[in-house]
Design a protein around this motif. Sequence first.
Motif, PDB file in Angstrom:
ATOM      1  N   ARG A 176     -30.557  17.774   8.309  1.00  0.00           N
ATOM      2  CA  ARG A 176     -30.528  17.479   6.879  1.00  0.00           C
ATOM      3  C   ARG A 176     -30.905  16.020   6.604  1.00  0.00           C
ATOM      4  NH1 ARG A 176     -25.343  18.222   8.646  1.00  0.00           N
ATOM      5  NH2 ARG A 176     -23.920  16.444   8.395  1.00  0.00           N
ATOM      6  N   SER A 232     -24.824  26.313  14.754  1.00  0.00           N
ATOM      7  CA  SER A 232     -25.308  27.022  13.565  1.00  0.00           C
ATOM      8  C   SER A 232     -26.822  27.165  13.599  1.00  0.00           C
ATOM      9  CB  SER A 232     -24.872  26.288  12.297  1.00  0.00           C
ATOM     10  OG  SER A 232     -23.475  26.253  12.174  1.00  0.00           O
ATOM     11  N   GLU A 233     -27.496  26.096  14.034  1.00  0.00           N
ATOM     12  CA  GLU A 233     -28.953  26.141  14.107  1.00  0.00           C
ATOM     13  C   GLU A 233     -29.431  27.161  15.128  1.00  0.00           C
ATOM     14  OE1 GLU A 233     -29.848  22.144  14.955  1.00  0.00           O
ATOM     15  OE2 GLU A 233     -29.318  21.416  12.952  1.00  0.00           O
ATOM     16  N   GLU A 285     -33.038  24.764  10.390  1.00  0.00           N
ATOM     17  CA  GLU A 285     -33.058  24.762   8.927  1.00  0.00           C
ATOM     18  C   GLU A 285     -31.954  23.856   8.413  1.00  0.00           C
ATOM     19  OE1 GLU A 285     -32.710  27.878   5.169  1.00  0.00           O
ATOM     20  OE2 GLU A 285     -32.245  28.514   7.204  1.00  0.00           O
ATOM     21  N   SER A 299     -28.944  30.586  13.759  1.00  0.00           N
ATOM     22  CA  SER A 299     -29.870  30.948  12.690  1.00  0.00           C
ATOM     23  C   SER A 299     -31.324  30.944  13.155  1.00  0.00           C
ATOM     24  CB  SER A 299     -29.730  29.982  11.511  1.00  0.00           C
ATOM     25  OG  SER A 299     -30.071  28.674  11.910  1.00  0.00           O
ATOM     26  N   LYS A 352     -29.681  25.194   1.015  1.00  0.00           N
ATOM     27  CA  LYS A 352     -28.503  25.318   1.883  1.00  0.00           C
ATOM     28  C   LYS A 352     -27.855  23.976   2.185  1.00  0.00           C
ATOM     29  CE  LYS A 352     -29.936  29.660   4.031  1.00  0.00           C
ATOM     30  NZ  LYS A 352     -30.208  30.376   5.298  1.00  0.00           N
ATOM     31  N   VAL A 353     -28.408  22.895   1.641  1.00  0.00           N
ATOM     32  CA  VAL A 353     -27.817  21.570   1.798  1.00  0.00           C
ATOM     33  C   VAL A 353     -27.012  21.233   0.554  1.00  0.00           C
ATOM     34  CG1 VAL A 353     -28.261  19.110   2.104  1.00  0.00           C
ATOM     35  CG2 VAL A 353     -29.677  20.783   3.301  1.00  0.00           C
ATOM     36  N   GLN A 354     -25.758  20.834   0.735  1.00  0.00           N
ATOM     37  CA  GLN A 354     -24.920  20.407  -0.383  1.00  0.00           C
ATOM     38  C   GLN A 354     -25.032  18.884  -0.492  1.00  0.00           C
ATOM     39  OE1 GLN A 354     -23.102  22.619   2.122  1.00  0.00           O
ATOM     40  NE2 GLN A 354     -24.383  24.063   0.985  1.00  0.00           N
ATOM     41  N   GLU A 375     -23.277  21.846  13.901  1.00  0.00           N
ATOM     42  CA  GLU A 375     -24.631  22.021  13.376  1.00  0.00           C
ATOM     43  C   GLU A 375     -25.556  22.651  14.415  1.00  0.00           C
ATOM     44  OE1 GLU A 375     -25.841  18.185  12.195  1.00  0.00           O
ATOM     45  OE2 GLU A 375     -24.638  18.156  10.361  1.00  0.00           O
ATOM     46  N   ARG A 410     -28.936  22.403   6.597  1.00  0.00           N
ATOM     47  CA  ARG A 410     -27.795  23.034   5.941  1.00  0.00           C
ATOM     48  C   ARG A 410     -26.593  22.118   6.044  1.00  0.00           C
ATOM     49  NH1 ARG A 410     -26.829  28.344   7.629  1.00  0.00           N
ATOM     50  NH2 ARG A 410     -29.013  28.516   8.251  1.00  0.00           N
ATOM     51  N   TYR A 468     -34.280  22.568  -0.463  1.00  0.00           N
ATOM     52  CA  TYR A 468     -33.321  22.864   0.611  1.00  0.00           C
ATOM     53  C   TYR A 468     -32.016  23.371  -0.008  1.00  0.00           C
ATOM     54  CZ  TYR A 468     -36.604  20.102   3.382  1.00  0.00           C
ATOM     55  OH  TYR A 468     -37.721  19.624   3.997  1.00  0.00           O
TER      56      TYR A 468
END
Length: 297
Positions: free
Chosen positions: A271, A80-81, A88, A84, A119-121, A77, A90, A117
Motif C-alpha cells: 500500500r 494475506s497477499e 494487491e 490472495s 481495499k486500502v483504508q 500482509e 489492502r 485502490y
Amino acid sequence: MDLLALADFNLVARHEGFGKASRATGRPKATLSRRVAELEAGLELRLFERGARVLKLTEEGRALFERTSQLFTELDETTSEIASGGREPRGRLRISAPLLFSLTAMGKLAADFALKYPKVQLEVTTEDRPVDMIEEAYDLVIRVNPEPDESLIGRAFLHDRLVIVASPDLPRPIDGSAVPAVVRGQARQGEIWNVKTPTSQSGIAVNPVLSLSSLVMVRDAVRKGVGAGRLPVSLVSHDLADGTLVQWGDVDGNEITLWALYPSRRLLSARVSAFLDFLRDAFPKGTSDELSAYVGR
C-alpha cells in the motif's frame, strides 16, 4: 521467545487493553492475559502498568512494541497477499501531510487513490509538526524541506518556489519606502524581502499590516489588495495568468521541495509502494505547474 505470546502482547498494546483486544479479535481475554504474563515472566520485565481502569505500556513495553509491531503487520500482509495470489494493496494506510498541501491537493489525491485502490483504508492527518512515525503509527509522512533523518528514507515528488505578488493596484515602491505586506506567522518590523528577477536582485522593505496563520489566508488577503505577500507560485499561478495578481519577482533562495518519507528499516508494504507510485504518476515532472494544474482553481 514465544512468538505466540509476543503476537498477543502486540494485540493488547495495539488495542490498549485486554478487553478491547479480545472484542476486536475474538480471542479470550483470559488467554491474552495469560500469554502476556508468560512473556513478562520469560523476559523478567514488566511490559504493562496495570491500573483499575487504565492499561499503560511501560518504557520497556513501548520499546518492545515499537520494534516488533511492524514485523507482525508485515507478516499479516504477506500471508494475506499470498492467500490472495498477489501484492494487491489492502489494509490501513496512515499518512501525515502538511496543512497547505492538504488543503489544496490532498483531498483530490485521496479520493483518486481510494477509487483506484478500494481495499486500502486511507487515513490522512493534517499537521505541520514533526511526527514520530513509529510511535504514532504512520506509514508515510509528507513534509516540506525536511531535516535529514537517518531513520527515514523517501522521495522528493514536488518542487515549488516562493514569489512576491501583489494586486495590480498596489504599486511597487521605487524610493525605498516600505510596502504594506501580508505575512504568515509573527510580523517583524523592519523586515527586508530579498527578491530577484531575471535581470536584477534587490531588497524590499515591508510594513506588516496583517499577520495570518496560513498561506491560503495570506493569498486571499493579497487578492483583496491590502498588501503584498510571499506565496508559493503554485498557489497563485491562476491569479497571475488572469492578471488579478502581478509578480514582483522570486524570493531569493527559497525553493520548496515536498518529500514522501517512510522508515528505512521497514519493508515497503504494497500500500505504501502504491501510494508512492500514485504520487509519481500524479506529478511525473514534479513541477509547480503540475501542482497548479492538478489543484485547479
